[in-house]
Enzyme design. Structure first.
Site, mmCIF file in Angstrom:
data_model
loop_
_atom_site.group_PDB
_atom_site.id
_atom_site.type_symbol
_atom_site.label_atom_id
_atom_site.label_comp_id
_atom_site.label_asym_id
_atom_site.label_seq_id
_atom_site.Cartn_x
_atom_site.Cartn_y
_atom_site.Cartn_z
ATOM 1 N N GLU A 9 0.794 -1.224 0.000
ATOM 2 C CA GLU A 9 0.000 0.000 0.000
ATOM 3 C C GLU A 9 0.827 1.275 0.000
ATOM 4 O O GLU A 9 0.281 2.360 -0.071
ATOM 5 C CB GLU A 9 -0.988 0.024 1.171
ATOM 6 C CG GLU A 9 -0.368 0.194 2.545
ATOM 7 C CD GLU A 9 0.074 -1.124 3.130
ATOM 8 O OE1 GLU A 9 1.092 -1.651 2.625
ATOM 9 O OE2 GLU A 9 -0.570 -1.613 4.068
ATOM 10 N N ASP A 82 0.221 -4.102 4.784
ATOM 11 C CA ASP A 82 0.649 -4.219 6.183
ATOM 12 C C ASP A 82 -0.060 -5.357 6.925
ATOM 13 O O ASP A 82 -1.233 -5.623 6.687
ATOM 14 C CB ASP A 82 0.391 -2.896 6.920
ATOM 15 C CG ASP A 82 1.387 -1.818 6.504
ATOM 16 O OD1 ASP A 82 2.377 -2.158 5.832
ATOM 17 O OD2 ASP A 82 1.164 -0.647 6.857
#
Ligand SMILES: [Zn+2]
Ligand SMILES: [Zn+2]
Ligand SMILES: [Zn+2]
Ligand SMILES: [Zn+2]
Length: 751
Positions: A9, A82
């Site tokens: 991301e 994550d």
């Protein structure tokens, strides 16, 4: 050759990973969430199973089509966002939206972005965790419902444009309740009595009176609160001879604190580095995502920073032990590595926050880091290494002294062996001290009296919360999760519910009003144990013990009822009322809030009476009107004195005879005009459209003007006489106003 597509991301993370892996791995960044609830509507269907109307975020179509194209060319897709619930949501939503065939999709968790960490994760790929995704969506839905359904009630009852939020309402409550405690606190004076004594060798010891006859003195229950009695004892003590009746020596051990998790990192960085939780997380993210270390290549320096797990990998423990033995020697190394137990409910798959390479010293790392990164890395490094070192050993001494009917005591402490404290100690929120070191003393010894001191003390109310203590109580009470502490603290400040002064949180009158209202009308929402249970329930969706619909129904049905009752209630809720009277019409004064100037006092008889004033809060919480400050200038229209006023466009100087005389003068910033040969000063002005700007006082001869607030710091790059202050989401900056230069530097918020 298998072609793999890795989706993360963040662009920095993508860059680090692509430098580590060979080129059959393509790495793409989604730049955060690509699909989310639209901001302009509720987007939660409360009638149909709380379905969420997730949509592609405007501007994210291009990235999605890039990912889609790359996914078609790849043999497998590794979702490496994550390793937490937000990351899971990003991953799952991309795959679902692009309808990527399931068998090609794998989830990999990078707890550290190092060659070893990445390869290990890629060798053990899993599947996207649908339940974790459900849990994230449930949290999103519940927060959405509170924000979009309760806020309109606040607009109607309190003030337009303000908002309610689930976790931050509880944080606000802590701050407000503490303030009420402080305001209700009545302080008392009490006295402590000390004999200063010589024991043959320096230093002089300071023994405190602890008993008179058989009666104890001291502690919260037996305070000496009568001054004349204290002076009487002082006079008597001066006549008595002091001798030692007992010496107790005890060995004590103290163990190091466990390695950091999110909450403890934020607390210690607040205490020691004066970082806000938000700043700590921003810098930790940079350290996690990767830093270029010269020849050693680009690598992540710390493990993932949003974690509540104390687990440490065996590799890292070994690395730490090697480093401890090398730097401190074998005496500092425990025989068995220390293991730390997680608190209930912590995510065991995660690790504590630690350096990815325990042998990369802060000093070496600092060459490649900026100042803040270096300081945070050092803190994380030391805390981790210390957590694998031996105990510190102390020798605590307590000496009892008798002087006639009076019993006295003195405590001392010496460190016999430093242990882990040779490297690191956790910061403290309050000053406590184990005591000074004492001269050698033995039972029966006579002491020489130097003087008897009477010290006046005052009982103190509990202290206002700071970043560290507020995070601590949120964590202790189970409010919020590693990913939310920083945002919670940030939000209550942004909404003007609390302000931070001298690092302490004060509720504003608006914050107090919102809290009082929520407590009376939405008691569940601001109930500490309800909110903690809610967090547990959301976690249990991830564990498969509860479903999305169950959780939302149980939460929303009673909330809807409360909202209906609150909206039907015709009673007006008045907040900010003070016990001060309007000097013009004697009605009570009320604290109001404006977006630009903050809090001010206004007559509750508005609009009939338009009296307003600035005010200050006294330490006992009472409110004092602040007279408008007189300035030297005289009114250009009627020659009356002038005062400093707060206008809608910022401060200005106005005639005291306002509203009869409307004479005003521009307010100087005290910054000299940088134009060559111009002796003017930059003053606050307003454009025809009402926007504040800064222009030269010698206008129209000099036309120098700036939109942003000038400061008299010369530009270090081009030497221009002023720079302008700009506040962005990343902090405060000084920017050179010259178009050709635009030099930019961050203002250190810790100063
Ligand atoms: Zn009035
Ligand atoms: Zn005037
Ligand atoms: Zn000028
Ligand atoms: Zn410049």
């Amino acid at each position: 050759m298998t072609k793999s597509l890795i989706i993360v991301e963040s662009p920095t993370k993508a860059k680090t990973i692509s430098r580590i892996l060979p080129k059959e791995y393509e790495v793409l960044s989604s730049n955060g969430h690509v699909i989310d609830l639209p901001a302009k509507e509720l987007a939660v269907d409360t009638e149909k199973g709380f379905t969420l109307k997730n949509m592609v975020i405007p501007g994210k179509r291009k990235i999605l089509s890039q990912i889609s194209k790359a996914a078609k060319d790849a043999d497998r897709i590794l979702l490496a966002s994550d390793p937490d619930r937000e990351g899971e949501a990003i991953a799952v939503m991309i795959v679902r939206h692009l309808k990527i065939p399931e068998e090609k999709v794998f989830r990999v968790l990078f707890h550290e972005i190092t060659k070893k960490g990445i390869l290990k994760a890629i060798e053990n790929p899993g599947r996207p965790d649908e339940l974790k995704f459900e849990a994230q969506q449930a949290r999103r839905a519940i927060d959405r419902l509170v924000g979009y359904k309760v806020s309109p009630v606040l607009w109607k009852k309190i003030k337009r444009g303000i908002s309610a939020g689930r976790v931050q309402s509880v944080a606000l409550r802590f701050v407000c309740e503490r303030e009420k405690e402080i305001c209700a606190f009545s302080s008392e004076d009490y006295w402590l009595i000390f004999s200063h004594l010589e024991a043959g060798r320096p230093p002089v010891i300071k023994a405190r009176l602890v008993s008179v006859g058989s009666k104890r003195v001291g502690g919260t229950k037996n305070r000496l609160s009568d001054e004349s009695r204290a002076l009487e004892i002082q006079a008597q003590l001066r006549k008595e001879s002091h001798s030692i009746t007992d010496v107790q020596v005890k060995k004590a051990r103290r163990s190091p604190a466990p390695p950091f998790i999110t909450s403890t990192l934020q607390q210690d960085a607040a205490r020691k580095l004066r970082f806000t939780a938000k700043r700590t997380m921003m810098i930790a993210q940079q350290l996690y995502e990767g830093v270029a270390l010269g020849k050693a290549g680009t690598t992540g320096l710390i493990t993932y920073m949003r974690t509540d797990s104390l687990r440490v990998s065996d590799d890292a423990i070994e690395g730490a032990r090697r480093e401890i033995a090398r730097v401190f020697g074998p005496d500092y190394l425990p025989k068995v590595p220390r293991a730390y137990r997680n608190r209930k409910g912590a995510q065991d798959a995660h690790e504590a926050i630690r350096p990815t390479n325990p042998e990369l010293s802060p000093k070496t790392a600092a060459q490649y880091l900026d100042k803040d990164q270096a300081r945070l890395y050092e803190l994380i490094f030391k805390r981790f290494l210390a957590s694998q070192m031996v105990d510190t050993i102390l020798e605590k001494t307590r000496v009892s002294i008798q002087a006639g009917p009076f019993g006295l005591q003195v405590a001392g402490q010496v460190t016999v062996f430093k242990g882990f404290t040779a490297l690191y100690e956790e910061g403290k929120d309050d000053e406590t001290n184990g005591g000074p070191s004492l001269p050698p003393m033995k039972k029966g010894q006579e002491l020489t009296l130097v003087d008897v001191e009477v010290e006046k003390k005052t009982t103190q109310p509990p202290p206002r919360f700071m970043e560290a203590t507020l995070i601590k109580i949120l964590e202790e009470k189970g409010i919020g999760r590693p990913s939310t502490y920083a945002a919670t603290l940030d939000t209550i400040q942004k909404r003007n519910y609390v302000i931070k002064e001298q690092r302490r949180f004060f509720p504003t009158a608006l914050g107090m009003g919102v809290n009082d209202y929520l407590v009376s009308k939405f008691p569940r929402l601001v109930n500490v144990s309800f909110t903690a249970e809610m967090e547990d329930q959301l976690d249990s969706i991830a564990g498969g013990d509860k479903t999305y619909i169950e959780t939302l129904t149980e939460f929303y049905d009673p909330l809807e009822e409360e909202i209906d009752i609150a909206l039907e209630d015709s009673e007006t809720f008045i907040w900010g009322l003070t016990d001060k009277q309007c000097p013009k019409c004697q009605k009570p004064l009320q604290i109001k809030m404006s977006g630009k100037t903050g809090e001010f006092l206004a007559c509750s008889g508005y609009p009939e009476c338009k009296f307003t004033s600035n005010f200050e809060r006294a330490p006992d919480c009472s409110i004092e009107l602040v007279r408008e400050k007189e300035v030297e200038e005289r009114c250009p229209q009627c020659d009356s004195p002038m005062v400093l006023r707060q206008g809608r466009g910022g401060p200005f100087i106005g005639c005291v005879r306002y509203p009869e005389c409307r004479g005003t003068l521009p307010l100087s910033t005290g910054v000299h005009c940088p134009e060559e040969g111009c002796g003017g000063e930059l003053v606050v002005k307003r454009s025809r459209k009402g926007r504040t700007f800064y222009g030269c006082s010698s206008y129209p001869e000099c036309k120098y003007a700036l939109w942003d607030e000038p400061v008299s710091t010369p530009c270090p790059e081009c030497g221009h006489g002023v720079m302008t202050r700009k506040v962005t989401r990343d902090g405060e900056f000084l920017v050179c106003p010259r178009k050709e230069c635009k030099h930019r530097m961050q203002v250190d918020a810790s100063d």
